[in-house]
Design a protein around this motif. Structure first.
Motif, mmCIF file in Angstrom:
data_model
loop_
_atom_site.group_PDB
_atom_site.id
_atom_site.type_symbol
_atom_site.label_atom_id
_atom_site.label_comp_id
_atom_site.label_asym_id
_atom_site.label_seq_id
_atom_site.Cartn_x
_atom_site.Cartn_y
_atom_site.Cartn_z
ATOM 1 N N VAL A 162 -0.065 -7.193 -5.174
ATOM 2 C CA VAL A 162 -1.516 -7.014 -5.062
ATOM 3 C C VAL A 162 -1.929 -7.039 -3.591
ATOM 4 C CG1 VAL A 162 -3.762 -8.054 -5.582
ATOM 5 C CG2 VAL A 162 -2.000 -7.922 -7.358
ATOM 6 N N ALA A 163 -1.390 -7.963 -2.819
ATOM 7 C CA ALA A 163 -1.737 -8.059 -1.396
ATOM 8 C C ALA A 163 -1.334 -6.791 -0.651
ATOM 9 C CB ALA A 163 -1.067 -9.277 -0.773
ATOM 10 N N ARG A 164 -0.184 -6.257 -0.943
ATOM 11 C CA ARG A 164 0.282 -5.028 -0.284
ATOM 12 C C ARG A 164 -0.618 -3.852 -0.640
ATOM 13 N NH1 ARG A 164 6.904 -4.842 -0.290
ATOM 14 N NH2 ARG A 164 7.224 -6.916 0.602
ATOM 15 N N ILE A 165 -1.003 -3.756 -1.902
ATOM 16 C CA ILE A 165 -1.897 -2.661 -2.314
ATOM 17 C C ILE A 165 -3.249 -2.813 -1.626
ATOM 18 C CG2 ILE A 165 -3.171 -1.694 -4.288
ATOM 19 C CD1 ILE A 165 -0.654 -2.322 -5.983
ATOM 20 N N GLU A 166 -3.753 -4.024 -1.574
ATOM 21 C CA GLU A 166 -5.017 -4.268 -0.888
ATOM 22 C C GLU A 166 -4.947 -3.829 0.573
ATOM 23 O OE1 GLU A 166 -8.037 -5.472 -1.940
ATOM 24 O OE2 GLU A 166 -7.281 -5.424 -4.008
ATOM 25 N N LEU A 187 -3.018 -1.549 1.834
ATOM 26 C CA LEU A 187 -2.941 -0.093 1.891
ATOM 27 C C LEU A 187 -4.324 0.555 1.775
ATOM 28 C CD1 LEU A 187 0.148 0.729 -0.361
ATOM 29 C CD2 LEU A 187 -0.060 1.199 2.070
ATOM 30 N N PHE A 188 -5.147 0.023 0.895
ATOM 31 C CA PHE A 188 -6.431 0.635 0.639
ATOM 32 C C PHE A 188 -7.551 0.134 1.543
ATOM 33 C CE2 PHE A 188 -4.237 1.581 -3.369
ATOM 34 C CZ PHE A 188 -4.458 2.943 -3.410
ATOM 35 N N HIS A 189 -7.305 -0.937 2.228
ATOM 36 C CA HIS A 189 -8.369 -1.503 3.076
ATOM 37 C C HIS A 189 -7.976 -1.524 4.538
ATOM 38 C CE1 HIS A 189 -10.721 -2.505 -0.422
ATOM 39 N NE2 HIS A 189 -9.674 -3.084 -0.970
ATOM 40 N N SER A 190 -7.006 -0.731 4.911
ATOM 41 C CA SER A 190 -6.588 -0.676 6.313
ATOM 42 C C SER A 190 -7.312 0.394 7.056
ATOM 43 C CB SER A 190 -5.085 -0.399 6.409
ATOM 44 O OG SER A 190 -4.356 -1.443 5.822
ATOM 45 N N ASP A 232 18.223 -9.779 -11.729
ATOM 46 C CA ASP A 232 19.262 -10.801 -11.853
ATOM 47 C C ASP A 232 19.689 -11.347 -10.490
ATOM 48 O OD1 ASP A 232 19.254 -10.566 -14.606
ATOM 49 O OD2 ASP A 232 21.041 -9.269 -14.682
ATOM 50 N N ARG A 233 19.648 -10.484 -9.459
ATOM 51 C CA ARG A 233 20.013 -10.922 -8.106
ATOM 52 C C ARG A 233 18.839 -11.569 -7.373
ATOM 53 N NH1 ARG A 233 22.271 -5.674 -8.236
ATOM 54 N NH2 ARG A 233 20.623 -4.921 -6.855
ATOM 55 N N GLY A 234 17.681 -11.609 -8.019
ATOM 56 C CA GLY A 234 16.502 -12.202 -7.389
ATOM 57 C C GLY A 234 15.795 -11.271 -6.421
ATOM 58 N N GLU A 235 16.084 -9.987 -6.515
ATOM 59 C CA GLU A 235 15.484 -8.992 -5.625
ATOM 60 C C GLU A 235 14.225 -8.420 -6.269
ATOM 61 O OE1 GLU A 235 18.566 -6.113 -5.064
ATOM 62 O OE2 GLU A 235 19.895 -7.536 -4.056
ATOM 63 N N PHE A 236 13.132 -9.100 -6.085
ATOM 64 C CA PHE A 236 11.868 -8.622 -6.625
ATOM 65 C C PHE A 236 10.729 -9.203 -5.815
ATOM 66 C CE2 PHE A 236 13.001 -12.469 -8.880
ATOM 67 C CZ PHE A 236 11.820 -13.208 -8.875
ATOM 68 N N ILE A 237 9.545 -8.664 -6.025
ATOM 69 C CA ILE A 237 8.335 -9.111 -5.337
ATOM 70 C C ILE A 237 7.412 -9.710 -6.386
ATOM 71 C CG2 ILE A 237 6.357 -8.386 -3.956
ATOM 72 C CD1 ILE A 237 8.063 -6.002 -3.034
ATOM 73 N N GLU A 238 6.882 -10.866 -6.084
ATOM 74 C CA GLU A 238 5.938 -11.527 -6.992
ATOM 75 C C GLU A 238 4.660 -10.691 -7.117
ATOM 76 O OE1 GLU A 238 6.396 -14.237 -8.768
ATOM 77 O OE2 GLU A 238 8.334 -14.852 -7.917
#
Length: 74
Positions: free
Chosen positions: A65-69, A71-74, A54-60
């Motif tokens: 997906v980009a963050r997970i990528e 993490l696994f490809h660093s 409701d406060r707009g505090e979320f990640i699209e």
């Protein structure tokens, strides 16, 4: 309060109670209390999450997906 269990469930309860050194009444009380505590915690966490949305505090999705990528490809 009286609760009736199927014979199969009663057999399972008796087995677990015996293995843990509790009587079935104690075991059922512990299980119900644990479930109720978890259910309350879960509902609180859902309410917090909905309030964040409701406060707009979320990640699209694409950002997740980009963050997970990364993490696994660093």
């Amino acid at each position: 309060m009286e609760i009736r269990f199927s014979p199969e469930l009663e057999t399972k309860l008796n087995r677990v109670a015996s293995e843990t050194g509790h009587n079935t009444d104690q075991l059922v009380q512990q299980i119900v209390e644990s479930w109720l505590d978890h259910d309350q915690w879960f509902r609180e966490q859902v309410a917090k999450g909905l309030a964040q949305l409701d406060r707009g505090e979320f990640i699209e999705h694409d950002e997740v997906v980009a963050r997970i990528e990364r993490l696994f490809h660093s």
